[in-house]
Design a protein around this motif. Sequence first.
Motif, PDB file in Angstrom:
ATOM      1  N   TYR A   1       0.759  -1.349   0.116  1.00 39.87           N
ATOM      2  CA  TYR A   1       0.021  -0.038   0.038  1.00 39.87           C
ATOM      3  C   TYR A   1       0.884   1.251   0.164  1.00 39.87           C
TER       4      TYR A   1
ATOM      5  N   LEU B   1       0.991   5.852   0.266  1.00 37.25           N
ATOM      6  CA  LEU B   1       0.522   6.979   0.687  1.00 37.25           C
ATOM      7  C   LEU B   1       1.074   8.381  -0.386  1.00 37.25           C
TER       8      LEU B   1
ATOM      9  N   VAL C   1      -4.712   7.312  -0.730  1.00 38.79           N
ATOM     10  CA  VAL C   1      -3.983   6.116  -0.001  1.00 38.79           C
ATOM     11  C   VAL C   1      -4.555   5.068  -1.205  1.00 38.79           C
TER      12      VAL C   1
ATOM     13  N   ALA D   1      -3.091   2.705   5.972  1.00 40.17           N
ATOM     14  CA  ALA D   1      -2.792   4.018   6.363  1.00 40.17           C
ATOM     15  C   ALA D   1      -2.376   4.282   7.590  1.00 40.17           C
TER      16      ALA D   1
END
Length: 211
Positions: free
Chosen positions: A78, A80, A90, A115
């Motif tokens: 993942y 940001l 995100v 996140a």
Amino acid sequence: HENENVQRLLVKDGRVTGVRTSVRTYEGDAVVLANGAWAPELLKPLGFDLPVFPLRGQVLLLQGPSHGVRHILFASGYYLVPRRGGELYVGSTLEKAGFDRSVTPEGIATLANAARRMAPGLSSLRVSGYFAGFRPGSVDGHPFLGPVPRVRDLYIAAGHHTHGHLLSAATGHLMAQLILDGKTDVDLAPFFVGREPYELQPPWWSKLAQG
């Protein structure tokens, strides 16, 4: 040209001559299919079953007075991304859901938790938006790059999975070389249409970036 859906390829005497869109017809000496997960739809009428499929990616947007993230952060699949205006992007899930663009509670919860793991202070931010898009997956995780068999002057550059934007410059450079010069800095044979599924030494994208 934005907002023009390519409806079909124009082929005459075994050679591609252009494309027909929802607005007009374009003619050209060569055509490159770079329409991601939708590439198989244009090749099916020509007798090709390209093993590329959509992978849904849900995205969450966060907004707050000051989230403190000034650089792209990546962890456990993942990421940001701070955006102009103060939003925090995100991303993203990776799901086999066909062309279903739905945003699910489970997907948004997954992104919110990711996140918070990367930056616990983000818990105070509010959700300002969310959406979903489609990445082009392939049976072996590698893109298809090169000429389309049996149709002269037709080329493909699709199936980059999650690396499309990252490899866009390298892909454009190699495809231009192939079309204009007939040879490339990197051997594209392993990425040709009709190949057998194969394994490249990871990371596979480094092979494309060599040029």
